[in-house]
Motif scaffolding. Structure first.
Motif, short mmCIF file in Angstrom:
data_model
loop_
_atom_site.label_atom_id
_atom_site.label_comp_id
_atom_site.label_asym_id
_atom_site.label_seq_id
_atom_site.Cartn_x
_atom_site.Cartn_y
_atom_site.Cartn_z
N ARG A 1 30.92 48.49 34.40
CA ARG A 1 32.04 48.96 33.58
C ARG A 1 32.37 50.38 34.04
NH1 ARG A 1 33.48 47.34 28.05
NH2 ARG A 1 34.73 48.97 27.05
N ASP B 1 39.66 44.22 26.59
CA ASP B 1 38.20 44.35 26.51
C ASP B 1 37.57 43.13 25.85
OD1 ASP B 1 35.70 45.43 26.84
OD2 ASP B 1 35.88 46.90 25.22
N HIS B 2 37.91 41.96 26.36
CA HIS B 2 37.43 40.70 25.78
C HIS B 2 35.91 40.58 25.97
CE1 HIS B 2 37.23 36.46 24.77
NE2 HIS B 2 38.50 36.51 24.40
N ASP C 1 41.81 48.60 27.82
CA ASP C 1 41.65 47.78 29.02
C ASP C 1 40.48 48.33 29.81
OD1 ASP C 1 43.89 46.35 28.28
OD2 ASP C 1 45.24 47.42 29.63
N TRP D 1 40.09 43.75 36.29
CA TRP D 1 40.57 44.18 34.98
C TRP D 1 40.29 43.15 33.89
CZ3 TRP D 1 41.94 48.86 33.54
CH2 TRP D 1 42.38 49.77 34.51
N SER D 2 39.93 43.67 32.72
CA SER D 2 39.84 42.89 31.50
C SER D 2 40.78 43.54 30.49
CB SER D 2 38.42 42.87 30.94
OG SER D 2 38.41 42.40 29.60
N PRO E 1 47.17 38.81 30.10
CA PRO E 1 46.11 38.82 31.12
C PRO E 1 46.52 39.51 32.42
CG PRO E 1 47.18 36.68 31.07
CD PRO E 1 47.76 37.47 29.93
N ASP F 1 44.86 35.62 22.92
CA ASP F 1 43.96 36.77 23.01
C ASP F 1 44.53 38.05 22.40
OD1 ASP F 1 42.25 35.10 24.43
OD2 ASP F 1 43.05 35.72 26.37
N ALA G 1 34.79 38.48 28.86
CA ALA G 1 34.95 39.13 30.16
C ALA G 1 33.78 40.07 30.44
CB ALA G 1 36.27 39.89 30.21
N GLU H 1 42.90 40.45 38.79
CA GLU H 1 43.06 39.96 37.43
C GLU H 1 42.77 38.46 37.42
OE1 GLU H 1 46.32 43.00 35.53
OE2 GLU H 1 47.10 41.40 36.83
#
Length: 308
Positions: free
Chosen positions: A127, A112-113, A302, A108-109, A35, A31, A116, A77
């Motif tokens: 968000r 910013d995937h 993030d 949390w992501s 993570p 990624d 997710a 997470e």
């Protein structure tokens, strides 16, 4: 069809931690973002999680999620093995996590995937927070550092363990009274940080006046691995502007710029890193402007999704 099994506990079994660490490393490589954060993850091996979930497929670890205290909030997470994605494991983990933790939760992501974001939307999470990661190069071949003048009657020195804790706590908690994690630090918190293997008091810079009163500080760190290796292109040690704070009584004297540059010089010349990263709240416009003037650019973001 493979069956997903999710096991729930209050903490991860010590036997699963090496396998979970390896899974997180695979996700970081795939990624371009780790993570688990350095701020929240220590609760997992330390056994101070509120809930810990492991997902297995045919007996093999396929994903995990956990929640723990992060400052004055409960945060979480989640990770899924890259080889096991698009099989509903992430959705199952998030659903079980939300069922196990009542009330407000911040998930949390890192990086910013998009997956997710879609997962959060399906589960009704908002968000609610953006944490920008900014970076700049330091050392040979990079943009020269500015040289802001040191205000009169102010000098810089390094933090002295056993001497400076109380003064640091007072300035930190005043400077970050609004911050959910950095505000409200205690003597136990700073002593625990001092006991960590990577703690470097020489790179913990203090600005003091002629009377010895603490006006501000720049706590630097060096990480052996880049948390965003794919985005950076290499995986090498990286410096961090870990915490930068100025006493409210000393605002307007240019200490933020002075302390930032002093820390960058230390990281480049003494710690010998080539890149420095920092995290700043996306809505902290004044801090973002300061760092951009000092040559930092946006690298990643993030996102925290909130269920309130």
């Amino acid at each position: 069809m493979n069956t997903v099994r999710v096991d729930r506990s209050t903490s991860f079994d010590v036997a699963v931690l090496p396998e979970l660490t390896a899974l997180a490393d695979r996700a970081r490589a795939a990624d371009g973002a780790a993570p688990f954060s350095d701020d929240l993850w220590p609760a997992a091996p330390g056994g101070t999680t509120t809930v810990a979930l492991t997902a297995t497929v045919d007996g093999s670890l396929a994903g995990a999620a956990y929640a723990a205290r992060q400052g004055d909030r409960l945060a979480a997470e989640l990770v899924v093995d890259p080889a096991r994605r698009r099989q509903g494991i992430g959705g199952r983990l998030l659903a079980d996590l939300l069922a196990a933790v009542p009330g407000e939760l911040w998930v949390w992501s890192h990086g910013d995937h998009p997956a997710a974001a879609a997962l959060a939307s399906r589960h009704g999470l908002d968000r609610a927070r953006e944490l920008l990661q900014l970076r700049r190069g330091v050392g040979p071949g990079t943009e020269p550092l500015p040289d802001p003048p040191l205000p009169g009657g102010v000098r810089l020195r390094s933090f002295v363990p056993g001497q400076d804790e109380a003064a640091w706590l007072a300035v930190n908690n005043a400077a970050f009274s609004w911050h959910p994690e950095q505000g409200g630090q205690t003597l136990d918190d700073i002593r625990a940080a001092e006991a960590e293997p990577g703690f470097d008091p020489a790179g913990f810079l203090l600005a003091v006046d002629d009377a010895g009163e603490l006006l501000g500080f720049h706590w630097t760190k060096v990480h052996p691995h880049d948390p965003n290796p794919a985005a950076a292109g290499t995986d090498e040690p990286i410096g961090e502007v870990y915490v930068l704070g100025v006493s409210p009584a000393a605002h307007g004297r240019g200490l933020g710029a002075v302390l930032t540059v002093a820390g960058l010089r230390y990281l480049a010349e003494t710690a010998a890193v080539r890149t420095v990263t920092l995290y700043v709240e996306g809505d902290n416009a004044a801090a973002v402007r300061l760092y951009e003037k000092l040559g930092f650019g946006r690298h990643a973001v993030d996102v925290a999704y909130r269920r309130g």
